[in-house]
Design an enzyme around this catalytic site. Structure first.
Site, mmCIF file in Angstrom:
data_model
loop_
_atom_site.group_PDB
_atom_site.id
_atom_site.type_symbol
_atom_site.label_atom_id
_atom_site.label_comp_id
_atom_site.label_asym_id
_atom_site.label_seq_id
_atom_site.Cartn_x
_atom_site.Cartn_y
_atom_site.Cartn_z
ATOM 1 N N SER A 196 0.873 -1.181 0.000
ATOM 2 C CA SER A 196 0.000 0.000 0.000
ATOM 3 C C SER A 196 0.905 1.225 0.000
ATOM 4 O O SER A 196 2.052 1.152 0.466
ATOM 5 C CB SER A 196 -0.850 0.009 1.273
ATOM 6 N N TYR A 224 -3.392 -1.485 9.956
ATOM 7 C CA TYR A 224 -3.248 -1.723 8.510
ATOM 8 C C TYR A 224 -1.934 -1.147 8.000
ATOM 9 O O TYR A 224 -1.159 -1.824 7.323
ATOM 10 C CB TYR A 224 -4.435 -1.088 7.790
HETATM 11 P P1 NAD Z 1 -10.854 -6.571 -1.835
HETATM 12 O O1 NAD Z 1 -11.500 -6.530 -0.507
HETATM 13 O O2 NAD Z 1 -11.673 -6.556 -3.065
HETATM 14 O O3 NAD Z 1 -9.858 -7.812 -1.952
HETATM 15 C C1 NAD Z 1 -9.215 -8.410 -0.869
HETATM 16 C C2 NAD Z 1 -9.232 -9.897 -1.103
HETATM 17 O O4 NAD Z 1 -8.567 -10.549 -0.021
HETATM 18 C C3 NAD Z 1 -10.663 -10.455 -1.148
HETATM 19 O O5 NAD Z 1 -10.791 -11.324 -2.255
HETATM 20 C C4 NAD Z 1 -10.773 -11.203 0.155
HETATM 21 O O6 NAD Z 1 -11.681 -12.288 0.102
HETATM 22 C C5 NAD Z 1 -9.339 -11.663 0.359
HETATM 23 N N1 NAD Z 1 -9.107 -12.027 1.748
HETATM 24 C C6 NAD Z 1 -9.277 -11.255 2.836
HETATM 25 N N2 NAD Z 1 -9.056 -11.973 3.943
HETATM 26 C C7 NAD Z 1 -8.720 -13.213 3.537
HETATM 27 C C8 NAD Z 1 -8.378 -14.417 4.211
HETATM 28 N N3 NAD Z 1 -8.365 -14.508 5.558
HETATM 29 N N4 NAD Z 1 -8.086 -15.509 3.474
HETATM 30 C C9 NAD Z 1 -8.118 -15.456 2.137
HETATM 31 N N5 NAD Z 1 -8.438 -14.359 1.442
HETATM 32 C C10 NAD Z 1 -8.736 -13.254 2.141
HETATM 33 O O7 NAD Z 1 -9.847 -5.331 -1.820
HETATM 34 P P2 NAD Z 1 -8.661 -4.912 -2.809
HETATM 35 O O8 NAD Z 1 -8.634 -3.439 -2.752
HETATM 36 O O9 NAD Z 1 -8.742 -5.598 -4.115
HETATM 37 O O10 NAD Z 1 -7.411 -5.440 -1.977
HETATM 38 C C11 NAD Z 1 -6.344 -6.194 -2.547
HETATM 39 C C12 NAD Z 1 -5.043 -5.776 -1.889
HETATM 40 O O11 NAD Z 1 -4.749 -4.431 -2.239
HETATM 41 C C13 NAD Z 1 -5.096 -5.826 -0.362
HETATM 42 O O12 NAD Z 1 -3.888 -6.380 0.140
HETATM 43 C C14 NAD Z 1 -5.197 -4.367 0.018
HETATM 44 O O13 NAD Z 1 -4.679 -4.102 1.299
HETATM 45 C C15 NAD Z 1 -4.385 -3.709 -1.083
HETATM 46 N N6 NAD Z 1 -4.660 -2.276 -1.262
HETATM 47 C C16 NAD Z 1 -5.903 -1.836 -1.630
HETATM 48 C C17 NAD Z 1 -6.106 -0.469 -1.762
HETATM 49 C C18 NAD Z 1 -7.449 0.092 -2.158
HETATM 50 O O14 NAD Z 1 -7.639 1.323 -2.091
HETATM 51 N N7 NAD Z 1 -8.402 -0.724 -2.600
HETATM 52 C C19 NAD Z 1 -5.068 0.440 -1.528
HETATM 53 C C20 NAD Z 1 -3.816 -0.056 -1.163
HETATM 54 C C21 NAD Z 1 -3.618 -1.419 -1.030
#
Ligand code: NAD
Length: 257
Positions: free
Chosen positions: A146, A159
């Site tokens: 992130s 986080y």
């Molecule tokens: P999202 O919630 O759509 O995806 C997260 C995924 O992780 C989901 O498919 C969820 O089922 C899976 N997950 C969560 N806990 C789990 C567990 N215990 N076991 C297995 N799978 C699990 O959100 P996203 O934004 O696509 O997030 C993907 C990555 O990107 C994450 O690591 C998040 O921290 C990072 N991220 C997102 C953003 C944003 O603004 N969306 C910004 C920076 C970083």
């Protein structure tokens, strides 16, 4: 171009959190690059449907259901990839959760949950996959961190700390395994339009959040999952063959501000 040419089958990528958001976009990007996919997630029906969709497009794909907070899950993920495809070339550590809170409103349970999924599972799965990557003479791990791994965050203590630790894990593993041809890099997304960002909002409220967050970003919009996926696909490609230990912000300029 793919990292490894197939000696004993199609190169295989494991993608965690593959059923939504950034993970789903990365799976599509790697499928387009010719990878066989082991899709990992908690939601069996969504995961199986996604694997079916890829197979209908001629992409080798399998779904493995796992809750990555379970300490035994990472070994089982690697076994599933080996069973399905006989090799592993790429690991994308994408699964993550966001629990907001300052120090005072973060409970021990919240703290541990965030660390278990965002950090501990990344460590365990990266450790578990090393023998399989080594067996191919090298490979690539990409951690989805992130931009809060790079700068401080307000109201998201656990986080942001978990993602900063992933950044350091990325650098340290890169150094430990560079001599084996195993590259470890991280993508550091800024605000990206996924279920995590919307956090249960729908309709006009969701559109308003997307617009508000976008207005605060130098490029004037938040990211799309595909904006992030393109950089992850680059990092596993031969074009990035001399890159390891890097943390790449993909945030429309936010962390440069
Ligand atoms: P999202 O919630 O759509 O995806 C997260 C995924 O992780 C989901 O498919 C969820 O089922 C899976 N997950 C969560 N806990 C789990 C567990 N215990 N076991 C297995 N799978 C699990 O959100 P996203 O934004 O696509 O997030 C993907 C990555 O990107 C994450 O690591 C998040 O921290 C990072 N991220 C997102 C953003 C944003 O603004 N969306 C910004 C920076 C970083």
């Amino acid at each position: 171009m793919t990292e490894t040419t197939a000696a004993n089958g199609t190169p295989c990528a494991i993608v965690t959190g593959a059923t939504s958001g950034i993970g789903a976009a990365i799976a599509s990007a790697l499928a387009a690059e010719g990878y066989a996919l082991l899709l990992v997630g908690r939601r069996e029906a969504a995961g199986q449907a996604m694997a079916d969709k890829f197979r209908a497009q001629g992409v080798e794909a399998a779904f493995h259901a796992a809750d990555l907070s379970d300490t035994t899950a990472p070994e089982a993920v690697v076994q599933a990839a080996n069973a399905a495809f006989g090799r592993v070339d790429v690991l994308i550590n994408n699964a993550g959760i966001l629990i907001q809170g300052t120090a005072e409103d973060t409970t021990d349970a919240d703290w541990n949950r965030v660390m278990d999924i965002n950090l501990n599972s990344v460590f365990r799965l990266s450790r578990a996959v090393l023998p399989a990557l080594r067996a191919q003479g090298g490979g690539a791990i990409v951690n989805i961190a992130s931009d809060w791994a790079l700068v401080g965050a307000k109201g998201a203590l656990a986080y942001a700390v978990s993602k900063a630790a992933v950044a350091q894990l990325t650098r340290c593993m890169a150094l430990d395994h560079a001599h084996e041809g195993i590259r470890v890099n991280a993508v550091c997304p800024g605000d990206t339009d996924t279920p995590m960002l919307a956090a249960g909002l729908t309709g006009a409220a969701r559109a308003q959040r997307v617009a508000e967050y976008g207005a605060a970003i130098p490029m004037g919009r938040i990211g799309t999952p595909e904006d992030i996926a393109g950089v992850a696909a680059f990092l596993v490609s031969d074009a990035a063959r001399y890159m390891t230990g890097t943390l790449i912000p993909v945030d429309g300029g936010a962390s440069a501000d």
